[in-house]
Each structure stands twice: as C-alpha cells, then as structure tokens.
Design an enzyme around this catalytic site. Structure first.
Site, PDB file in Angstrom:
ATOM      1  CD  GLU A 135     -35.750  41.310 -13.125  1.00 15.60           C
ATOM      2  OE1 GLU A 135     -35.039  42.291 -13.399  1.00 15.60           O
ATOM      3  OE2 GLU A 135     -36.852  41.407 -12.532  1.00 15.60           O
ATOM      4  CE  LYS A 177     -35.176  45.592 -15.289  1.00 15.63           C
ATOM      5  NZ  LYS A 177     -35.168  45.068 -13.897  1.00 15.63           N
ATOM      6  CB  CYS A 183     -38.743  43.345 -14.178  1.00 16.01           C
ATOM      7  SG  CYS A 183     -39.532  43.604 -12.556  1.00 16.01           S
ATOM      8  CE  LYS A 202     -44.439  45.815  -7.251  1.00 15.78           C
ATOM      9  NZ  LYS A 202     -43.023  45.539  -6.906  1.00 15.78           N
ATOM     10  N   GLY A 261     -47.919  40.599  25.983  1.00 15.28           N
ATOM     11  CA  GLY A 261     -48.480  41.664  25.167  1.00 15.28           C
ATOM     12  C   GLY A 261     -48.807  41.190  23.763  1.00 15.28           C
TER      13      GLY A 261
END
Length: 575
Positions: free
Chosen positions: A69, A137, A173, A205, A318
């Site tokens: 895309e 789309k 998508c 995901k 640290g």
C-alpha cells in the site's frame, strides 16, 4: 496516465468473463511479493526499488509483481499527500513506471489517485506500458495513528481486475478488516485476494492480522495474500510479516518480520479453484524479541532516512541509558555510537564504573565530561537572584539541563544525533527534565515501561541475532539491572522517593494510559486510591512535556503522540 482507468478493471467486473472460451485458461500463475522498505517522500527512490524488484520478478518468470500500500510515496505520509505538487508527482512516477516496465510481468503498486478533485488511497495495476486498472480504498481507518478520513475520499466497492486470465480482488489494508469488501469481490468473480498493506507494528498484532485474514478466507473460500510494508517511519515501524493463506485458512507462505524479502509464489488452478504452493515459513519470534527488533529497526531507519550516521547519548550508569546504548550499537554499529558520562558530585563511583563497563562491553567511544565547574558557574551567576531561598528542585534540574546543553553542543560539533533515554513510565508521569535529559532527536524506549526495560536488558544479555550489529554476550552487567534506580541529582536519591515502586506504577499506568481506565478501575485492581490519583494527576500535568518530547518507537496501541492526544490545559480529574 490513461484518461479514466477503472476502479477495478472493466474486464474484472461481473459478466466480463464468459464461461465459453475458445482457449483453455492457464492453470498456473506466479506472483512475486515484494516486502520492501519505502521512504516517505522519496518518489524516485521508491520507484527505482519497484523497478529493481520488477527486474527480479521478470527474471523469475513471474506473471505479476505486487508491492504494498502507498509504496510509491512511502507510508504514513500524513498531510504531505494532500499537497498537490506531491501527489501529482507521485502519480507521474507511477505512470513512468508503467511505461518503463511494459515488457514483462504486471505490477501492482500503491499510491495516491485523483477522481475529479477528490484524493484517494489507490492500488494501481500496470500492464503493457499503461495503467490497466485502479482500485480505490473504501474503508478509511481513523483511529490510533491513522487519519485517513482527513486525507482521502471513500470509494465505492468495485469488482476485481484481471491480470492475464486471473481475476484478482484487492481489498486495500483496512478494507480487508471488514467482511463486506472481500465478500463483494468474491461475488463479482475474484479468484484470489491480494491485500496490500501499510500496517504498523504493535505488540501482538501479527496474531490479530492472521486471525482476521483467516476469517476472510473462510468467508470467501478464496486464497489470500497479505502483503505488508517493512521499515521505520518516525515513531511507526512497519514489520512486514507478509503471508499467503490457502482456502480453508492453511498457511502456505510466511515472510519474516522486520526484514525485506522477495518471494515468488506459484498458484495453481485445480477443480476446487486456485491455491498456492507451499513455500518458506519464517519463524515468528516471541514478543520480547519483536519489541527489541522494532526498536533497532526504527532507530536504524530514522537515522538512514534523516541522513544521520552517528549518535551520542548521556550514559549515566543506569539501566535506561544502558539499554539505549545497546539498541544504538545493534542498530548502527558500536563505531557509530558515542557514550558520554557527565558526572556531578552526586554521581556515585559505582555509576561511573557501570557506565564505562557498558561502553567498553559494546566497543563504543566513551567520553568523560564532568559538570561540576559548569554547575558552579551557573550557581554563582544565579546566586544574587536566589539569595535567601532554599535549594530545591531548581538546583537538581540545573544539573540535568547543563548535561543537556553539553550533549547538544557535542551533537552540533560532531554532527551526531543525540538520543534521549526516558522510558514510558518516566514519560508518562513527567519524571524527566524538559530541556535537560529530555533533549534529543529520538528516543528508542519511549513506549517501553520501566519494568519491561529490566526484562529487555536480561533478554538482550542472553540473546544475539544476525541483525544485531553490536557484540553478543552480557553487554549490561547484572549489577546495573539490579541496583535501585536513581537520577542521582541529590544525595541518596532514589526514584521511589518520588514515585510508587515501578511494578505498582507501571500497573497503574497500564490501566490509566493503555486501558484508558479510571482511578476507580485502579482501586478495583487492588491499588491504593492515593497512588492512582497521584499518578493520574502526574500524567495530566506532564502533557506539555510530552508535547515537546522527541519521537520514539511505537510498541503498543497506546503510545504517546498519535495514539493518545490530550489537551495540555486540562483541569479534569476523576480521582
């Protein structure tokens, strides 16, 4: 560009194909999948990458090359795509690509399209030197990091397009996350589904994607190709992980996460329709490795795409600065990382030793720049104004801001990007000094809670992968991981003096930030109302700091910036 290419080619609409054909239809179709790393705005470069992939597809005897895309523009473009000069130049590049790739496989590539005065997110099909079809789309995501309703029009759902004699449907998508588009394509004659994506990473995901795509396969009975971008773009990371599902939902091909890949997938038509030949199945790493790889790739691409080659960072001894140094070494190579220790009279010898140990373990340059003389000069300058007032947070922040000044000076002088090192816990509650330790161009751990930083350090000590440019082995000494966190801006200071212990703080933050919950939700989960109310207040009053903070790798669905947009001025509290 042709005058008005169809939203789905005319030959792919219902009734375009007759069952009575004079020639038998071919029984095979080779599709080359290009899981590549595009750069936003680099139209010529992205077109060149598409052309190179097309050459490989042609040499492999492919019938079609598929790219993700919005590949020609890179993704996510945000408002850049609305600029007329930009989207017109992108469309011109697609037309030129079609003309230059006339002899060979078809090309499917994402880019912007105009219908009248309205802009669309489109998928172009290039064949025989021209644009033969164009899919627009329909479903526009308008949540988390996406604002596509702001950018594009929503097109009606169209039918499939044809390449050779194969009818292909391409839900773009978000279109594949809803059942209506795939259902319409199946009903109008699609024989396979090719789904181009610009789907950014967040933890977990990949499983969600595959589950939803299996649903589309079960519903339609068609094989499905899920093709995703890969690479970093600002805070977002596109993780690739493209895959092919056969009818029934079986996995035929799995491309790797976080890496570029080119795969030739052979489809065969049998009595039950089309199916893909079994191909390579890349191993899916665990979520800890995925998060770490995302941070490395995001930093590597942010540097490459912005033109920087080297970084520097303040190395305090640290855990946060240690893991950022390791991420930087893995992303860029230790020779491109400068670690700077900037001690004050409150810096312990253990911190000095620990910082040097990390730099030496990684093989990075190490500079020692004490701030005591600079601090004394600033204190003397301000003494007449501050006379009669007790020392407080002001003097602590002077130390941090002096370090920020010195690091920015080095960044300017050496042309090295400064990395900032605040974890998500600190970013959430403002436990950082604006114009001090928040200075920097990028923050790899911005979306990583402190408790996960500890886990990440242990994971990296125990694991090394070929994509890591830093050394293998124990690069962060266990004593750095195990010691109580401290900003070391005053004597015997510990983070727990100002904040709940990190396991408690992070659990409350996950409820309030990631879960968008309330103080009452925290109390129901077993946490003290006083702690939850304090943390909530700190989150809200720190919004102005986050508004000015460096971008950082998005690892969750609730990262600070586009995922969570709150007002700076805000008097509302629920606890």
């Amino acid at each position: 560009m042709p005058d008005s290419p169809d939203q789905g080619s005319t030959t792919g609409r219902p009734g375009a194909h007759s069952g009575d054909r004079s020639e038998p239809r071919p029984a095979t179709f080779r599709l080359t999948l290009a899981q590549l790393n595009a750069t936003v705005g680099d139209l010529k470069g992205n077109a060149a990458r598409a052309r190179s992939a097309w050459e490989e597809a042609k040499a492999a005897g492919a019938d079609m090359l598929a790219l993700p895309e919005m590949f020609i523009t890179g993704y996510n473009t945000q408002d850049l795509v609305m600029k007329p000069a930009f989207h017109q130049a992108a469309m011109a590049q697609i037309a030129a690509l079609a003309e230059g790739c006339a002899e060979g496989p078809a090309i499917a590539i994402g880019g912007p399209a105009l219908e009248g005065a309205e802009l669309f997110n489109a998928y172009y099909i290039l064949q025989g030197g021209k644009i033969s079809a164009r899919v627009l789309k329909h479903h526009l995501p308008n949540e988390t990091v996406f604002d596509e309703v702001r950018l594009y029009g929503s097109a009606p759902v169209a039918g499939p397009y044809t390449v050779g004699d194969l009818r292909i449907g391409s839900p773009i998508c978000e279109d594949a996350w809803h059942d209506d588009v795939a259902e319409t394509l199946a009903e109008t004659g699609a024989e396979i589904l090719l789904v181009p994506n610009g789907s950014p990473y967040y933890r977990g995901k990949m499983h969600i994607r595959q589950t939803i795509m299996v649903s589309r396969v079960i519903e339609t009975g068609l094989p499905l190709v899920y093709l995703n971008l890969v690479g970093g773009q600002d805070d977002q990371v596109f993780d690739g992980g493209s895959f092919v599902l056969n009818p029934g939902g079986g996995l035929a091909v799995q491309l790797p996460l976080f890496g570029e890949a080119l795969a030739h997938v052979d489809f065969t038509r049998g009595p039950e329709g089309w199916s893909a030949a079994k191909g390579a199945l890349a191993t899916m790493p665990d979520l800890m490795e995925q998060d770490y790889h995302a941070m490395v790739l995001a930093l590597r691409d942010y540097m490459r795409k912005t033109g920087f080659q080297k970084v520097l960072l303040g190395l305090s001894g640290g855990i946060d600065s240690a893991i950022v140094a390791v991420i930087a070494a893995d992303a860029l190579g230790p020779e491109n990382v400068r670690c700077v220790m900037l001690p004050s009279e409150y810096t312990s010898q253990a911190s000095l030793d620990d910082a040097q140990a990390v730099a030496e373990a990684l093989g990075c340059a190490y500079d020692f720049v004490p701030i005591d003389k600079g601090r004394a000069a600033i204190t003397e300058t301000l003494a007449p104004l501050f006379e009669g007032r007790a020392e407080d947070l002001t003097e602590e922040n002077i130390q941090s801001r002096l370090r920020g000044l010195l690091l920015m000076a080095m960044s300017n002088k050496f042309g090295e990007m400064l990395l900032t090192t605040g974890n998500k816990s600190e970013v959430a509650v403002g436990y950082a000094t604006i114009y001090g330790d928040m200075n920097g161009g990028y923050n790899p751990i911005k979306d990583l809670y402190k408790t996960r930083v500890f886990e990440m350090c242990r994971w990296r000590n125990a694991n090394h992968r070929p994509w890591m440019m830093g050394p293998e082995g124990e690069v962060i000494a266990p004593r750095i991981i195990d010691k109580p966190p401290s900003a070391e801006l005053r004597a015997d200071q510990k983070d727990s003096d100002s904040l709940p212990d990190y396991p408690v703080l992070d659990a409350i933050l996950e409820i309030l930030v990631d879960g968008d919950g309330s103080v009452e939700d925290c109390v129901k989960a077993g946490y003290a109302r006083e702690d939850a109310a304090k943390v909530e207040n700190l989150i809200y009053i720190s919004e102005y700091k986050r508004f000015q903070s460096a971008p950082g790798t998005r690892l969750s669905k609730r990262a600070f910036w586009l995922d969570r947009r709150y007002p700076i001025v805000n008097r509302w509290r629920d606890g």
